[in-house]
Design a protein around this motif. Structure first.
Motif, PDB file in Angstrom:
ATOM      1  N   ILE A 148      23.836  -4.197 -65.331  1.00 47.94           N
ATOM      2  CA  ILE A 148      23.913  -3.809 -63.927  1.00 47.94           C
ATOM      3  C   ILE A 148      25.363  -3.467 -63.598  1.00 47.94           C
ATOM      4  CG2 ILE A 148      23.747  -4.647 -61.541  1.00 47.94           C
ATOM      5  CD1 ILE A 148      21.367  -6.348 -62.435  1.00 47.94           C
ATOM      6  N   TYR A 149      25.543  -2.353 -62.923  1.00 53.51           N
ATOM      7  CA  TYR A 149      26.870  -1.935 -62.473  1.00 53.51           C
ATOM      8  C   TYR A 149      26.932  -2.125 -60.963  1.00 53.51           C
ATOM      9  CZ  TYR A 149      26.812   0.180 -67.089  1.00 53.51           C
ATOM     10  OH  TYR A 149      26.705   0.373 -68.450  1.00 53.51           O
ATOM     11  N   ALA A 150      27.931  -2.894 -60.520  1.00 55.84           N
ATOM     12  CA  ALA A 150      28.045  -3.237 -59.108  1.00 55.84           C
ATOM     13  C   ALA A 150      29.401  -2.814 -58.557  1.00 55.84           C
ATOM     14  CB  ALA A 150      27.851  -4.738 -58.923  1.00 55.84           C
ATOM     15  N   GLU A 151      29.478  -2.727 -57.220  1.00 58.43           N
ATOM     16  CA  GLU A 151      30.723  -2.348 -56.559  1.00 58.43           C
ATOM     17  C   GLU A 151      31.811  -3.387 -56.815  1.00 58.43           C
ATOM     18  OE1 GLU A 151      29.879  -1.843 -52.448  1.00 58.43           O
ATOM     19  OE2 GLU A 151      28.718   0.013 -52.734  1.00 58.43           O
ATOM     20  N   PHE A 152      33.015  -2.905 -56.932  1.00 54.82           N
ATOM     21  CA  PHE A 152      34.158  -3.782 -57.178  1.00 54.82           C
ATOM     22  C   PHE A 152      34.420  -4.684 -55.978  1.00 54.82           C
ATOM     23  CE2 PHE A 152      38.688  -4.653 -56.649  1.00 54.82           C
ATOM     24  CZ  PHE A 152      38.977  -5.298 -57.844  1.00 54.82           C
ATOM     25  N   GLN A 153      34.734  -5.946 -56.273  1.00 58.54           N
ATOM     26  CA  GLN A 153      35.131  -6.906 -55.244  1.00 58.54           C
ATOM     27  C   GLN A 153      36.342  -7.686 -55.764  1.00 58.54           C
ATOM     28  OE1 GLN A 153      34.018  -7.478 -52.220  1.00 58.54           O
ATOM     29  NE2 GLN A 153      32.039  -6.450 -52.116  1.00 58.54           N
ATOM     30  N   LYS A 154      37.333  -7.857 -54.906  1.00 59.05           N
ATOM     31  CA  LYS A 154      38.522  -8.609 -55.309  1.00 59.05           C
ATOM     32  C   LYS A 154      38.181 -10.076 -55.565  1.00 59.05           C
ATOM     33  CE  LYS A 154      42.126  -5.878 -53.019  1.00 59.05           C
ATOM     34  NZ  LYS A 154      43.224  -5.915 -52.026  1.00 59.05           N
ATOM     35  N   GLY A 155      38.882 -10.642 -56.514  1.00 56.37           N
ATOM     36  CA  GLY A 155      38.741 -12.064 -56.778  1.00 56.37           C
ATOM     37  C   GLY A 155      37.652 -12.436 -57.756  1.00 56.37           C
ATOM     38  N   ILE A 156      36.814 -11.491 -58.133  1.00 56.10           N
ATOM     39  CA  ILE A 156      35.736 -11.791 -59.079  1.00 56.10           C
ATOM     40  C   ILE A 156      36.291 -11.804 -60.511  1.00 56.10           C
ATOM     41  CG2 ILE A 156      33.593 -10.900 -60.097  1.00 56.10           C
ATOM     42  CD1 ILE A 156      32.771  -9.999 -57.339  1.00 56.10           C
ATOM     43  N   LYS A 157      35.906 -12.830 -61.241  1.00 53.17           N
ATOM     44  CA  LYS A 157      36.431 -13.003 -62.597  1.00 53.17           C
ATOM     45  C   LYS A 157      35.346 -12.752 -63.640  1.00 53.17           C
ATOM     46  CE  LYS A 157      39.720 -16.541 -61.071  1.00 53.17           C
ATOM     47  NZ  LYS A 157      40.161 -17.961 -61.225  1.00 53.17           N
ATOM     48  N   GLU A 158      35.773 -12.325 -64.809  1.00 53.90           N
ATOM     49  CA  GLU A 158      34.830 -12.129 -65.920  1.00 53.90           C
ATOM     50  C   GLU A 158      34.218 -13.466 -66.330  1.00 53.90           C
ATOM     51  OE1 GLU A 158      36.845 -10.045 -69.036  1.00 53.90           O
ATOM     52  OE2 GLU A 158      37.046  -8.202 -67.866  1.00 53.90           O
ATOM     53  N   ASP A 159      32.981 -13.421 -66.807  1.00 52.75           N
ATOM     54  CA  ASP A 159      32.181 -14.587 -67.221  1.00 52.75           C
ATOM     55  C   ASP A 159      31.624 -15.388 -66.052  1.00 52.75           C
ATOM     56  OD1 ASP A 159      32.431 -14.071 -69.961  1.00 52.75           O
ATOM     57  OD2 ASP A 159      34.341 -15.156 -70.065  1.00 52.75           O
TER      58      ASP A 159
ATOM     59  N   LYS B 295      27.135  -5.490 -54.291  1.00 52.68           N
ATOM     60  CA  LYS B 295      26.071  -4.495 -54.189  1.00 52.68           C
ATOM     61  C   LYS B 295      25.948  -3.697 -55.489  1.00 52.68           C
ATOM     62  CE  LYS B 295      26.412  -3.921 -49.176  1.00 52.68           C
ATOM     63  NZ  LYS B 295      26.642  -2.952 -48.066  1.00 52.68           N
ATOM     64  N   LYS B 296      24.715  -3.445 -55.869  1.00 53.40           N
ATOM     65  CA  LYS B 296      24.461  -2.707 -57.107  1.00 53.40           C
ATOM     66  C   LYS B 296      24.728  -1.223 -56.923  1.00 53.40           C
ATOM     67  CE  LYS B 296      20.171  -2.142 -58.570  1.00 53.40           C
ATOM     68  NZ  LYS B 296      18.853  -2.454 -59.175  1.00 53.40           N
ATOM     69  N   ILE B 297      25.300  -0.603 -57.957  1.00 56.11           N
ATOM     70  CA  ILE B 297      25.485   0.844 -57.989  1.00 56.11           C
ATOM     71  C   ILE B 297      24.360   1.477 -58.798  1.00 56.11           C
ATOM     72  CG2 ILE B 297      26.987   2.750 -58.706  1.00 56.11           C
ATOM     73  CD1 ILE B 297      29.359   0.797 -58.446  1.00 56.11           C
TER      74      ILE B 297
ATOM     75  N   ASN C  41      37.080   0.104 -60.516  1.00 58.98           N
ATOM     76  CA  ASN C  41      36.184   0.563 -59.447  1.00 58.98           C
ATOM     77  C   ASN C  41      34.748   0.049 -59.548  1.00 58.98           C
ATOM     78  OD1 ASN C  41      35.723   1.993 -61.718  1.00 58.98           O
ATOM     79  ND2 ASN C  41      35.697   4.018 -60.776  1.00 58.98           N
ATOM     80  N   TYR C  42      34.466  -0.774 -60.524  1.00 57.41           N
ATOM     81  CA  TYR C  42      33.125  -1.361 -60.602  1.00 57.41           C
ATOM     82  C   TYR C  42      33.140  -2.631 -61.461  1.00 57.41           C
ATOM     83  CZ  TYR C  42      32.598   0.694 -65.298  1.00 57.41           C
ATOM     84  OH  TYR C  42      32.756   1.023 -66.627  1.00 57.41           O
ATOM     85  N   ILE C  43      32.026  -3.359 -61.362  1.00 55.77           N
ATOM     86  CA  ILE C  43      31.837  -4.606 -62.128  1.00 55.77           C
ATOM     87  C   ILE C  43      30.632  -4.428 -63.033  1.00 55.77           C
ATOM     88  CG2 ILE C  43      31.283  -7.065 -61.944  1.00 55.77           C
ATOM     89  CD1 ILE C  43      32.576  -6.950 -59.122  1.00 55.77           C
ATOM     90  N   GLU C  44      30.765  -4.869 -64.271  1.00 57.27           N
ATOM     91  CA  GLU C  44      29.674  -4.760 -65.240  1.00 57.27           C
ATOM     92  C   GLU C  44      29.044  -6.136 -65.451  1.00 57.27           C
ATOM     93  OE1 GLU C  44      30.156  -2.157 -68.825  1.00 57.27           O
ATOM     94  OE2 GLU C  44      29.692  -4.030 -69.875  1.00 57.27           O
ATOM     95  N   ILE C  45      27.719  -6.205 -65.225  1.00 53.94           N
ATOM     96  CA  ILE C  45      26.990  -7.482 -65.349  1.00 53.94           C
ATOM     97  C   ILE C  45      25.998  -7.382 -66.496  1.00 53.94           C
ATOM     98  CG2 ILE C  45      25.424  -9.088 -64.192  1.00 53.94           C
ATOM     99  CD1 ILE C  45      26.527  -7.868 -61.516  1.00 53.94           C
TER     100      ILE C  45
END
Length: 244
Positions: A114-125, A105-107, A145-149
């Motif tokens: 795009i900054y999104a909510e953190f989720q376990k298991g997601i890898k960069e690239d 989900k987008k923050i 605490n977040y993911i950068e796309i």
């Protein structure tokens, strides 16, 4: 503009009065023709005035604009539908190939990020698509605490693009201003505006086979073609899919 309309009718009445008081038998035989011509002239003027009124403040401009843009959307959908069958077949293959993809989900968003909510298991690239599995970008950073796309609206991303048959079209580069360029497409490659392009793969940036956008402009050069691509991803969506 209202004053213009008022002045016009004043002049029209004065001319009519002058004509009436200078009327003489010489014109008597032509009176009927002149009268009919006057009615025709008045009808034309009324039509012009109605058009003028339609652009005055308070006219239903917003309604007409909405209808116009809705028509453009319908035409765009028809254009895309020509290649939809081919794309849907490839989409089935993609979904079956990546069954463990994660929804995020987008923050917030801005400047192509795009900054999104953190989720376990997601890898960069990891590759990121919208709800229709159209390319959005890739995961650049995974923080506590977040993911950068980084998206296709961010400048400087370079990756291969291909047509729906998988034929390599060229190296695409994002501009950061809403479109993507392919600067050196070979002149013998057959391509036209309206064609859909997918990721070409083999570039260590994006996986192969994901819809990127539509060719909206082609500049023919002596030794190559320059393409302008409009991304089709829903960057305003509140949720995205990370391909795992």
């Amino acid at each position: 503009m209202k004053q213009f309309i008022k002045n016009f009718w004043v002049i029209y009445i004065i001319v009519t009065i002058i004509f009436f008081f200078n009327f003489n038998p010489v014109f008597a035989k032509q009176y009927e023709k002149i009268y009919l011509l006057s009615l025709s002239f008045q009808s034309i003027i009324n039509s012009i005035l109605e058009n003028i009124k339609s652009i005055l403040p308070g006219a239903k401009q917003d309604e007409y604009k909405e209808k116009y843009f809705n028509l453009l959307k319908e035409l765009a959908q028809i254009k895309i539908a020509e290649q939809e069958k081919i794309f849907l077949e490839s989409l089935k293959l993609i979904k079956s190939k990546y069954p463990n993809s994660t929804e995020i989900k987008k923050i917030s968003s801005g400047l192509g990020i795009i900054y999104a909510e953190f989720q376990k298991g997601i890898k960069e690239d990891s590759l990121v698509v919208d709800e229709n599995w159209i390319l959005i970008g890739k995961v650049r950073k995974v923080l506590n605490n977040y993911i950068e796309i980084v998206t296709l609206n961010y400048p400087g991303l370079q990756f291969n693009v291909a047509n729906l048959d998988g034929k390599l079209i060229g190296l695409a580069k994002t501009t950061g201003v809403g479109y993507i360029e392919v600067n050196f497409t070979e002149p013998d490659i057959k391509i036209k505006t309206g064609d859909l392009l997918i990721t070409g793969g083999n570039d260590e940036v994006f996986l192969k086979g994901f819809l990127v956008g539509e060719v909206v402009k082609i500049d023919q050069k002596p030794n190559f073609q320059k393409l302008i691509i409009s991304p089709l991803g829903n960057f305003d969506s509140n949720k995205f899919i990370v391909i795992q």
